[in-house]
Design a protein around this motif. Structure first.
Motif, PDB file in Angstrom:
ATOM      1  N   ALA A 284       0.825  -1.208   0.000  1.00 31.87           N
ATOM      2  CA  ALA A 284       0.000   0.000   0.000  1.00 31.87           C
ATOM      3  C   ALA A 284       0.858   1.257   0.000  1.00 31.87           C
ATOM      4  N   THR A 285       1.875   1.256   0.842  1.00 36.17           N
ATOM      5  CA  THR A 285       2.720   2.441   0.963  1.00 36.17           C
ATOM      6  C   THR A 285       3.609   2.622  -0.265  1.00 36.17           C
TER       7      THR A 285
ATOM      8  N   MET B 105       2.813   1.726  -3.356  1.00 32.90           N
ATOM      9  CA  MET B 105       1.942   2.254  -4.408  1.00 32.90           C
ATOM     10  C   MET B 105       1.627   3.727  -4.191  1.00 32.90           C
ATOM     11  N   LEU B 106       1.427   4.104  -2.919  1.00 32.14           N
ATOM     12  CA  LEU B 106       1.127   5.499  -2.605  1.00 32.14           C
ATOM     13  C   LEU B 106       2.297   6.406  -2.959  1.00 32.14           C
ATOM     14  N   CYS B 107       3.502   5.969  -2.620  1.00 35.38           N
ATOM     15  CA  CYS B 107       4.691   6.756  -2.940  1.00 35.38           C
ATOM     16  C   CYS B 107       4.872   6.877  -4.451  1.00 35.38           C
TER      17      CYS B 107
ATOM     18  N   TYR C 281       2.597   6.711  -6.687  1.00 36.21           N
ATOM     19  CA  TYR C 281       1.551   7.608  -7.202  1.00 36.21           C
ATOM     20  C   TYR C 281       1.972   9.070  -7.042  1.00 36.21           C
ATOM     21  N   HIS C 282       2.512   9.416  -5.875  1.00 36.96           N
ATOM     22  CA  HIS C 282       2.940  10.788  -5.641  1.00 36.96           C
ATOM     23  C   HIS C 282       4.059  11.207  -6.599  1.00 36.96           C
TER      24      HIS C 282
ATOM     25  N   LYS D 111      -2.986   7.588 -11.608  1.00 37.24           N
ATOM     26  CA  LYS D 111      -4.145   7.317 -10.758  1.00 37.24           C
ATOM     27  C   LYS D 111      -4.396   5.825 -10.554  1.00 37.24           C
TER      28      LYS D 111
ATOM     29  N   ARG E 121      -2.757   4.976  -7.399  1.00 38.11           N
ATOM     30  CA  ARG E 121      -3.533   5.452  -6.253  1.00 38.11           C
ATOM     31  C   ARG E 121      -4.654   4.476  -5.926  1.00 38.11           C
TER      32      ARG E 121
ATOM     33  N   SER F  64      -3.207   1.419  -4.240  1.00 34.11           N
ATOM     34  CA  SER F  64      -2.862   1.722  -2.855  1.00 34.11           C
ATOM     35  C   SER F  64      -4.106   1.723  -1.977  1.00 34.11           C
ATOM     36  N   ALA F  65      -5.176   2.332  -2.474  1.00 31.66           N
ATOM     37  CA  ALA F  65      -6.435   2.374  -1.719  1.00 31.66           C
ATOM     38  C   ALA F  65      -6.978   0.968  -1.494  1.00 31.66           C
TER      39      ALA F  65
ATOM     40  N   TYR G  81      -5.015  -0.495   1.430  1.00 29.83           N
ATOM     41  CA  TYR G  81      -5.374   0.127   2.703  1.00 29.83           C
ATOM     42  C   TYR G  81      -6.777  -0.293   3.145  1.00 29.83           C
TER      43      TYR G  81
END
Length: 226
Positions: free
Chosen positions: A155-156, A158-160, A162-163, A168, A171, A174-175, A178
Motif C-alpha cells: 500500500a505504501t 503504491m502510494l509513494c 503515485y505521488h 491514478k 492510487r 494503494s487504496a 489500505y
C-alpha cells in the motif's frame, strides 16, 4: 483486433476478500485472547517467541509455539495436494474445498477446552496456512487475508509511486490495500469483542465468515474484456 475475453474469477473478487480478511483478523484476535496469547496467523511472531523461550531454557513453553509452526507447514503441504487433486473439477472449485476444510477445523476448535489450547492453536494455524496458500490475489493484486505486513508494504509503495508519477491507477491500487488492512482491523476488533463474551466458542464466528465465502464462490464467473 478483437479484445481478449477473460473470466473474472470469483475466487479473486473483492467481496470474497472482505469475508476472508474479516475471518483472518477475527482468528488472530481469538487465538491471542483466548488460546494462550499465540498468534495463529502471524507465524513470524511465533518464531520469535519460540527462539526466546528456547534461549531461556523454557522448553515446555517453547512447545506452545513450535506446534503451530509445524501445523502451518503441514497446512501448506495439504493445500497443494488438494489443488492437484481437484483443480480440474467442474462441479466445485478446489478453493471452495479449502474453505470447507477451514470452516470445519474452526468448528472443532470451538469445542476444545482451555486445557487443549495447543491443539486449538495447531488447528487454527493449519487452517490459516490453507487460506494463505489458496487465496493470494484479489483484483489482480497480490494480497494477504490473514496478515497485514505485506499489504502495508504494498500500500505504501503504491502510494509513494503515485505521488511521484501521478498515475491514478497506482492510487487505486494503494487504496485497495489500505481498505483490506482496515477490514482486517475490523475483523480483529470484532474477534476480540466476541471472544470476550463467548469465550472458546467465539471462533465459530470466523467459521461462518468462511462459509459465507464458500457460498459466494458459487456465483458464476463473469467474462471481462481485456
Amino acid at each position: 483486433m478483437k479484445p481478449e475475453i477473460k473470466k473474472k474469477q470469483m475466487s479473486e473478487s473483492m467481496p470474497l476478500a472482505i469475508f476472508l480478511t474479516l475471518a483472518g483478523g477475527f482468528q488472530d484476535a481469538y487465538s491471542y485472547n483466548c488460546r494462550g496469547k499465540v498468534f495463529a496467523n502471524a507465524q513470524t511472531g511465533n518464531i520469535v517467541l519460540l527462539g526466546q523461550n528456547l534461549a531461556q531454557g523454557q522448553w515446555k513453553t517453547a512447545l506452545h509455539y513450535l506446534i503451530p509452526l509445524a501445523a502451518f507447514f503441514l497446512g501448506v503441504y495439504i493445500t497443494e495436494r488438494v489443488h492437484c487433486l481437484f483443480r480440474e473439477n467442474d462441479k466445485i472449485h478446489w478453493r471452495q474445498i479449502i474453505l470447507l476444510i477451514e470452516s470445519f477445523l474452526l468448528i472443532i476448535t470451538g469445542f476444545l477446552p482451555q486445557s487443549l489450547n495447543i491443539s486449538a492453536n495447531a488447528l487454527m494455524s493449519f487452517a490459516c496456512a490453507m487460506q494463505v496458500n489458496s487465496f493470494r490475489k484479489f483484483h489482480g493484486l497480490p494480497c494477504a487475508t490473514t496478515m497485514c505486513i505485506g499489504n502495508i508494504r504494498s500500500a505504501t509503495e503504491m502510494l509513494c509511486r503515485y505521488h511521484i508519477t501521478k498515475d491514478k491507477t497506482l492510487r487505486g491500487k494503494s487504496a485497495h490495500y489500505y481498505f483490506i488492512i482496515l477490514v482486517f482491523a475490523i475483523g480483529a476488533t470484532t474477534g476480540a469483542l466476541v471472544t470476550a463474551h463467548l469465550g472458546s466458542q467465539a471462533i465459530w464466528g470466523s467459521s461462518l465468515l468462511l462459509l459465507a465465502g464458500f457460498i459466494l464462490m458459487f456465483i458464476k464467473e463473469q467474462p471481462v474484456l481485456c
